[in-house]
Scaffold this motif. Sequence first.
Motif, PDB file in Angstrom:
ATOM      1  N   LEU A 282       0.827  -1.207   0.000  1.00  0.00           N
ATOM      2  CA  LEU A 282       0.000   0.000   0.000  1.00  0.00           C
ATOM      3  C   LEU A 282       0.862   1.259   0.000  1.00  0.00           C
ATOM      4  O   LEU A 282       0.549   2.239  -0.690  1.00  0.00           O
ATOM      5  CB  LEU A 282      -0.931   0.004   1.207  1.00  0.00           C
ATOM      6  CG  LEU A 282      -2.130  -0.938   1.152  1.00  0.00           C
ATOM      7  CD1 LEU A 282      -2.913  -0.881   2.455  1.00  0.00           C
ATOM      8  CD2 LEU A 282      -3.043  -0.598  -0.024  1.00  0.00           C
ATOM      9  N   PHE A 283       1.945   1.244   0.771  1.00  0.00           N
ATOM     10  CA  PHE A 283       2.850   2.392   0.792  1.00  0.00           C
ATOM     11  C   PHE A 283       3.481   2.594  -0.589  1.00  0.00           C
ATOM     12  O   PHE A 283       3.569   3.725  -1.085  1.00  0.00           O
ATOM     13  CB  PHE A 283       3.941   2.178   1.844  1.00  0.00           C
ATOM     14  CG  PHE A 283       4.955   3.289   1.899  1.00  0.00           C
ATOM     15  CD1 PHE A 283       4.696   4.459   2.592  1.00  0.00           C
ATOM     16  CD2 PHE A 283       6.184   3.150   1.243  1.00  0.00           C
ATOM     17  CE1 PHE A 283       5.636   5.484   2.633  1.00  0.00           C
ATOM     18  CE2 PHE A 283       7.125   4.167   1.276  1.00  0.00           C
ATOM     19  CZ  PHE A 283       6.850   5.334   1.974  1.00  0.00           C
ATOM     20  N   ALA A 284       3.915   1.491  -1.230  1.00  0.00           N
ATOM     21  CA  ALA A 284       4.537   1.599  -2.546  1.00  0.00           C
ATOM     22  C   ALA A 284       3.541   2.104  -3.595  1.00  0.00           C
ATOM     23  O   ALA A 284       3.872   2.960  -4.424  1.00  0.00           O
ATOM     24  CB  ALA A 284       5.107   0.242  -2.959  1.00  0.00           C
ATOM     25  N   CYS A 285       2.313   1.592  -3.543  1.00  0.00           N
ATOM     26  CA  CYS A 285       1.296   2.028  -4.503  1.00  0.00           C
ATOM     27  C   CYS A 285       0.943   3.497  -4.308  1.00  0.00           C
ATOM     28  O   CYS A 285       0.745   4.240  -5.287  1.00  0.00           O
ATOM     29  CB  CYS A 285       0.045   1.157  -4.365  1.00  0.00           C
ATOM     30  SG  CYS A 285       0.269  -0.561  -4.873  1.00  0.00           S
ATOM     31  N   THR A 286       0.846   3.929  -3.060  1.00  0.00           N
ATOM     32  CA  THR A 286       0.558   5.335  -2.784  1.00  0.00           C
ATOM     33  C   THR A 286       1.693   6.231  -3.259  1.00  0.00           C
ATOM     34  O   THR A 286       1.456   7.319  -3.805  1.00  0.00           O
ATOM     35  CB  THR A 286       0.314   5.537  -1.278  1.00  0.00           C
ATOM     36  OG1 THR A 286      -0.731   4.667  -0.839  1.00  0.00           O
ATOM     37  CG2 THR A 286      -0.079   6.976  -0.972  1.00  0.00           C
TER      38      THR A 286
END
Length: 350
Positions: A282-286
Amino acid sequence: PREGMRDRNRSAAAGRACAHGVHANPGRLAKVRRQGCVFARMGPLRKANLIECYQARNFTVGMCGDGANDCGALRAADVGLSLSDAEASVAAPFTSKNPSIEGVHTLLREGRCALASSIQIFKYMACYSLIQFVSVIILYSVGTLLGDIQYLWIDMGVILPLVFFMARTKASNVLTKIKPTGSLLSPSVLVSLVSQMTIMIAFEIGLFLYLQQQDWYVPLEPPGPDYDPKDAENITCFETTTIFLFSNFQYVIVAVAFSISKPFRAPLYSNYFLLTSIIVILFACTYIVMKPADFLLELLELIELEFNFKFVILGAAAINWALVWLYERFVIVWMFQKFQLARTSRTSTL
């Protein structure tokens, strides 16, 4: 039998009495087997025959044993649990390190957890494939496709760690009377898949249509006779960027929704590997949505989006997650429990 046992229509029988009933009164023997709760002093052959009798009435039979005289029954049972490392362990599929029937409780919990995890993995892989299929269809309708690096990121960076760590969730400590479904075509599985995919497709198409209404949006040129959707200039566009960024969140969303633990598995937060994977992805996608580095934009063949539209993608993903999770948690789980309780009550009357 005691008065309490008689009131509950239960009975106890010894092996010699059962053998005598085969010749004297077969009907009474069938009643004893149907209502019996204690069978004592039975030889190896009679134990196996008793198990086969229950199996003939479509019961799933488990057997615990710790000696050589239990080998035939352990082999005949649907689930055999050996309580020793002697001869019985050779015939039984499962062996308990603790020589106690407490192993039955552990075996049931672990077996139900394994079955529930298998259903979860199937649902996730089916949903993941359909999400990607819809993404490709939407992009192909405007003459573009996902890039090779984008496919690689989805498969290796998102799907692989989620699928790998999903199955590591441990069994619940509580054993309920509800049993997991044993069929991939059960109503709860099919309704969950169809409804979740409907929600996912609606959000994906809705975001795509909203993109086309923006003032800064520049559509692709109509395909000509020599048009190739795999060309880099056709992949690096607003349509591919939007669908790719939003679908990344959807893959995580369905993983969280299908990881609802009740009543067979431990909570999601107890699976540290899966929880860490979800947070990192989720952090990478954000990061890729909000402020990716230039080399990352070039590598993934993305185009810089308007700043406010980035928050639209994040907001749509948050609403999508809330709707999917709430639906799976309250509608699907409730329907599954009602269906299984009704099925259990019908089985207990046989």
